[in-house]
Scaffold this active site. Sequence first.
Site, mmCIF file in Angstrom:
data_model
loop_
_atom_site.group_PDB
_atom_site.id
_atom_site.type_symbol
_atom_site.label_atom_id
_atom_site.label_comp_id
_atom_site.label_asym_id
_atom_site.label_seq_id
_atom_site.Cartn_x
_atom_site.Cartn_y
_atom_site.Cartn_z
ATOM 1 N N SER A 148 0.856 -1.187 0.000
ATOM 2 C CA SER A 148 0.000 0.000 0.000
ATOM 3 C C SER A 148 0.884 1.225 0.000
ATOM 4 O O SER A 148 2.018 1.197 0.497
ATOM 5 C CB SER A 148 -0.896 0.013 1.246
ATOM 6 N N TYR A 164 -1.129 -0.771 10.355
ATOM 7 C CA TYR A 164 -1.292 -0.981 8.913
ATOM 8 C C TYR A 164 -0.118 -0.375 8.157
ATOM 9 O O TYR A 164 0.490 -1.020 7.305
ATOM 10 C CB TYR A 164 -2.612 -0.362 8.449
#
Length: 257
Positions: A148, A164
């Site tokens: 990501s 995350y």
Amino acid sequence: MQVRELFELKGQVALITGGSRGLGLQMAEALGEMGARVVISARKADELAQAQKHLQALGIEALTIVSDLQRPDAAVKLVDETLAACGQIDILINNAGATWGAPAEDYPDEAWHKVMNLNVNAPFFLAREVGKRCMIGRKRGKIINIASIAGLKGSLGPMQTIAYNTSKAAAINFTRALAAEWGKYGINVNAICPGFFPTKMAAGLLDKLGQSVIDHTPLQRLGDESDLKGAVVFLASGASRHITGQYLAIDGGASIV
């Protein structure tokens, strides 16, 4: 070899984790359209059944396997079932993931371990299993880790997704380290770093950030249902045979501003 042949995936088996919806299903569509036999895994049988029906309607051969990759024995079982049904795994897409929002000072232990188990541990255990059983001996294979753009920057504003962001940075360097070690076996290991797509996982953040996400994206748009397709086919096919250890940000330019 003609350019079209470089992108051909006929006769290959692609295992995609988190493949029942969102980005995973989009990538399953893409690989299936190029001729791969697709195996998708996820935790929920009903979502897998819907995804299989969707793929079959597109003329794509798809097998589904229920698997909770947070379980320590899940990687071995998933590979066992895939090999029993298909005999081989040529392409591995480590896509399953989790997120959790909370201030760093109050971040729950449970949340940290959940995100790390699924976003860092599971891709390694699955890559290790697929590598030694399906790719190293044959001296070929493609592994694509879905990281990501959150792994390229800090967690700003209302996002508060420290686990995350940390896990996706780990995924990027895991990609580099594995590519360096397994290059001698002819295995390509690369990563895709999506930006904001209107997926179930991103829905909460998009509700909070709203128009500001688009305003801070040079192309002034979110990702859509086809924006990962070309990239995943490229990295899964012979067209990328001389590329390894790299990441490709697919984010409308958000990571450059």
